[in-house]
Design a protein around this motif. Structure first.
Motif, PDB file in Angstrom:
ATOM      1  N   SER A  66     -14.001  62.931  42.041  1.00 32.50           N
ATOM      2  CA  SER A  66     -15.087  62.316  41.296  1.00 32.50           C
ATOM      3  C   SER A  66     -15.287  60.881  41.752  1.00 32.50           C
ATOM      4  CB  SER A  66     -14.778  62.336  39.799  1.00 32.50           C
ATOM      5  OG  SER A  66     -14.510  63.644  39.367  1.00 32.50           O
ATOM      6  N   ALA A  67     -16.443  60.308  41.399  1.00 31.94           N
ATOM      7  CA  ALA A  67     -16.725  58.915  41.751  1.00 31.94           C
ATOM      8  C   ALA A  67     -17.601  58.284  40.683  1.00 31.94           C
ATOM      9  CB  ALA A  67     -17.413  58.844  43.108  1.00 31.94           C
ATOM     10  N   PHE A  68     -17.495  56.959  40.576  1.00 31.32           N
ATOM     11  CA  PHE A  68     -18.289  56.181  39.629  1.00 31.32           C
ATOM     12  C   PHE A  68     -18.899  55.023  40.410  1.00 31.32           C
ATOM     13  CE2 PHE A  68     -18.803  52.780  36.470  1.00 31.32           C
ATOM     14  CZ  PHE A  68     -19.526  53.449  35.490  1.00 31.32           C
ATOM     15  N   ALA A  69     -20.222  54.932  40.401  1.00 31.92           N
ATOM     16  CA  ALA A  69     -20.933  53.866  41.098  1.00 31.92           C
ATOM     17  C   ALA A  69     -21.625  52.981  40.071  1.00 31.92           C
ATOM     18  CB  ALA A  69     -21.962  54.453  42.058  1.00 31.92           C
ATOM     19  N   ALA A  70     -21.744  51.703  40.383  1.00 29.24           N
ATOM     20  CA  ALA A  70     -22.370  50.780  39.445  1.00 29.24           C
ATOM     21  C   ALA A  70     -22.947  49.581  40.190  1.00 29.24           C
ATOM     22  CB  ALA A  70     -21.353  50.309  38.419  1.00 29.24           C
ATOM     23  N   THR A  71     -23.823  48.880  39.488  1.00 30.67           N
ATOM     24  CA  THR A  71     -24.305  47.605  39.991  1.00 30.67           C
ATOM     25  C   THR A  71     -23.307  46.545  39.548  1.00 30.67           C
ATOM     26  OG1 THR A  71     -25.642  47.285  38.011  1.00 30.67           O
ATOM     27  CG2 THR A  71     -26.727  48.306  39.903  1.00 30.67           C
ATOM     28  N   PRO A  72     -23.255  45.426  40.238  1.00 31.45           N
ATOM     29  CA  PRO A  72     -22.304  44.379  39.825  1.00 31.45           C
ATOM     30  C   PRO A  72     -22.599  43.881  38.414  1.00 31.45           C
ATOM     31  CG  PRO A  72     -23.304  43.868  41.950  1.00 31.45           C
ATOM     32  CD  PRO A  72     -24.006  45.059  41.414  1.00 31.45           C
TER      33      PRO A  72
END
Length: 123
Positions: A66-72
């Motif tokens: 799994s992965a989690f992406a985000a903006t700063p």
């Protein structure tokens, strides 16, 4: 009489092997509960509305790649956009899908001041 003693020692040896082998069998199993490869600290700001907190919790609980992406998260920035993908076929596939999910959220909400999406954590 000899077989009686051999049987007892065989059972003891097998029990010992089972105790030693159990932790190594668990290590190759589920990724659930693991934060994985954290690329930068993930702190969901207090008062955040939306599903980022739930998405991150689902990422942690997921048993597969799994992965989690985000903006700063920057104090001067009002917006925080995220995306996640759980239980993919590989870590690389999860990262690609999480980035796509984050970018789709940015497009959906038409947010331009949130910064670029990047992988925060993956496993």
């Amino acid at each position: 009489m000899i077989s009686k003693y051999c049987r007892k020692s065989t059972v003891s040896i097998l029990a010992g092997l089972l105790i030693v082998a159990a932790p190594s069998a668990e290590a190759g199993g589920s990724l659930a509960g693991s934060k994985g490869d954290v690329r930068y600290p993930i702190t969901i700001p207090t008062g955040t509305v939306g599903g980022c907190g739930k998405a991150y919790a689902a990422y942690i609980a997921a048993p597969g790649h799994s992965a989690f992406a985000a903006t700063p998260i920057v104090p001067a920035t009002e917006y925080f956009i995220c995306g996640g993908w759980i239980n993919a076929s590989s870590q690389k596939a999860a990262e690609e899908q999480a980035l796509k999910s984050c970018q789709a959220s940015k497009s959906k909400y038409k947010v331009t001041v949130a910064g670029a999406c990047s992988i925060a954590a993956s496993k």
